[in-house]
Write a protein that holds these residues in place. Structure first.
Motif, PDB file in Angstrom:
ATOM      1  N   GLU A  95      42.077  39.150  46.042  1.00 18.56           N
ATOM      2  CA  GLU A  95      42.815  39.454  44.819  1.00 18.56           C
ATOM      3  C   GLU A  95      41.970  40.396  43.977  1.00 18.56           C
ATOM      4  O   GLU A  95      40.777  40.163  43.763  1.00 18.56           O
ATOM      5  CB  GLU A  95      43.108  38.164  44.043  1.00 18.56           C
ATOM      6  CG  GLU A  95      43.905  38.365  42.783  1.00 18.56           C
ATOM      7  CD  GLU A  95      44.232  37.066  42.079  1.00 18.56           C
ATOM      8  OE1 GLU A  95      45.151  37.083  41.248  1.00 18.56           O
ATOM      9  OE2 GLU A  95      43.574  36.051  42.337  1.00 18.56           O
ATOM     10  N   ASN A  96      42.609  41.461  43.484  1.00 18.61           N
ATOM     11  CA  ASN A  96      41.887  42.443  42.691  1.00 18.61           C
ATOM     12  C   ASN A  96      42.859  43.051  41.693  1.00 18.61           C
ATOM     13  O   ASN A  96      43.648  43.923  42.038  1.00 18.61           O
ATOM     14  CB  ASN A  96      41.299  43.521  43.620  1.00 18.61           C
ATOM     15  CG  ASN A  96      40.468  44.543  42.882  1.00 18.61           C
ATOM     16  OD1 ASN A  96      40.194  44.418  41.697  1.00 18.61           O
ATOM     17  ND2 ASN A  96      40.071  45.584  43.596  1.00 18.61           N
ATOM     18  N   ASP A  97      42.826  42.555  40.462  1.00 16.66           N
ATOM     19  CA  ASP A  97      43.661  43.146  39.422  1.00 16.66           C
ATOM     20  C   ASP A  97      42.881  43.142  38.110  1.00 16.66           C
ATOM     21  O   ASP A  97      41.707  42.774  38.083  1.00 16.66           O
ATOM     22  CB  ASP A  97      45.022  42.435  39.303  1.00 16.66           C
ATOM     23  CG  ASP A  97      44.939  40.971  38.907  1.00 16.66           C
ATOM     24  OD1 ASP A  97      44.048  40.603  38.109  1.00 16.66           O
ATOM     25  OD2 ASP A  97      45.778  40.180  39.374  1.00 16.66           O
ATOM     26  N   ALA A  98      43.497  43.532  37.038  1.00 15.38           N
ATOM     27  CA  ALA A  98      42.807  43.677  35.756  1.00 15.38           C
ATOM     28  C   ALA A  98      42.311  42.348  35.199  1.00 15.38           C
ATOM     29  O   ALA A  98      41.364  42.320  34.407  1.00 15.38           O
ATOM     30  CB  ALA A  98      43.731  44.350  34.748  1.00 15.38           C
TER      31      ALA A  98
END
Length: 182
Positions: free
Chosen positions: A87-90
């Protein structure tokens, strides 16, 4: 001649077994020594016990979790964390690590608007109650040595108001632990 060969072979076999097998008391001593050696103290000043189990999941005594501290920039998480990114988001960076025994661990690093770590959520997916107890014992010992125990069992307080919580989340045949650091 055949009459003497069978008893001689049996006697030889028994002697060989006696020479290669340790007595039960020695086996017990070896096992207890191995268990004793599993937990070692970490560098002076930390006071935290870092078992081989915790070292295997990447724990150390210089950070909150696997080289990452609450307050670290997201760039440090990306550079330091060696597990598989899922998972890679802001707002989150999520990593997973699978073990040969089919147990696994998920780490989710919560990110603030300034892209620094505001919290760390860890889920340990374990095979059985014995594994839960072993990890729980090791983590409790580690947190007891590193942080001040809070009033609620399974919780600790760190510097700057940091809170650490360890919970057994096992249900039925699903075994696991949850660690929250914020």
């Amino acid at each position: 001649m055949k009459r003497f060969l069978l008893p001689f072979a049996c006697t030889l076999f028994i002697l060989l077994q006696a020479c290669t097998n340790k007595p039960n008391s020695e086996q017990t001593n070896t096992a207890s020594t191995a268990l004793t050696n599993e937990t070692s103290t970490v560098p002076a000043g930390s006071g935290a016990a870092l078992s081989s189990r915790l070292r295997d999941i990447g724990m150390n005594t210089e950070s909150d979790w696997r080289g990452i501290n609450v307050g670290d920039p997201a760039t440090k998480v990306r550079e330091t964390e060696k597990a598989k990114l899922f998972e890679n988001d802001a707002k989150h960076l999520g990593y997973t690590l699978e073990f040969a025994n089919l147990e696994s661990i998920d780490m989710q690093y919560q990110l603030g608007t300034d892209q620094t770590v505001t919290g760390i959520d860890v889920d340990l997916y374990l095979n059985d109650a014995q594994s839960v107890d072993a990890y729980k014992t090791d983590l409790k010992r580690y947190f007891d040595a590193r942080y001040k125990p809070a009033q609620t069992p399974g919780t600790w307080q760190g510097e700057g108001g940091k809170k650490i919580a360890l919970r057994d989340v096992s249900k039925g045949k699903d075994y696991g632990l949850k660690v929250a650091i914020n």
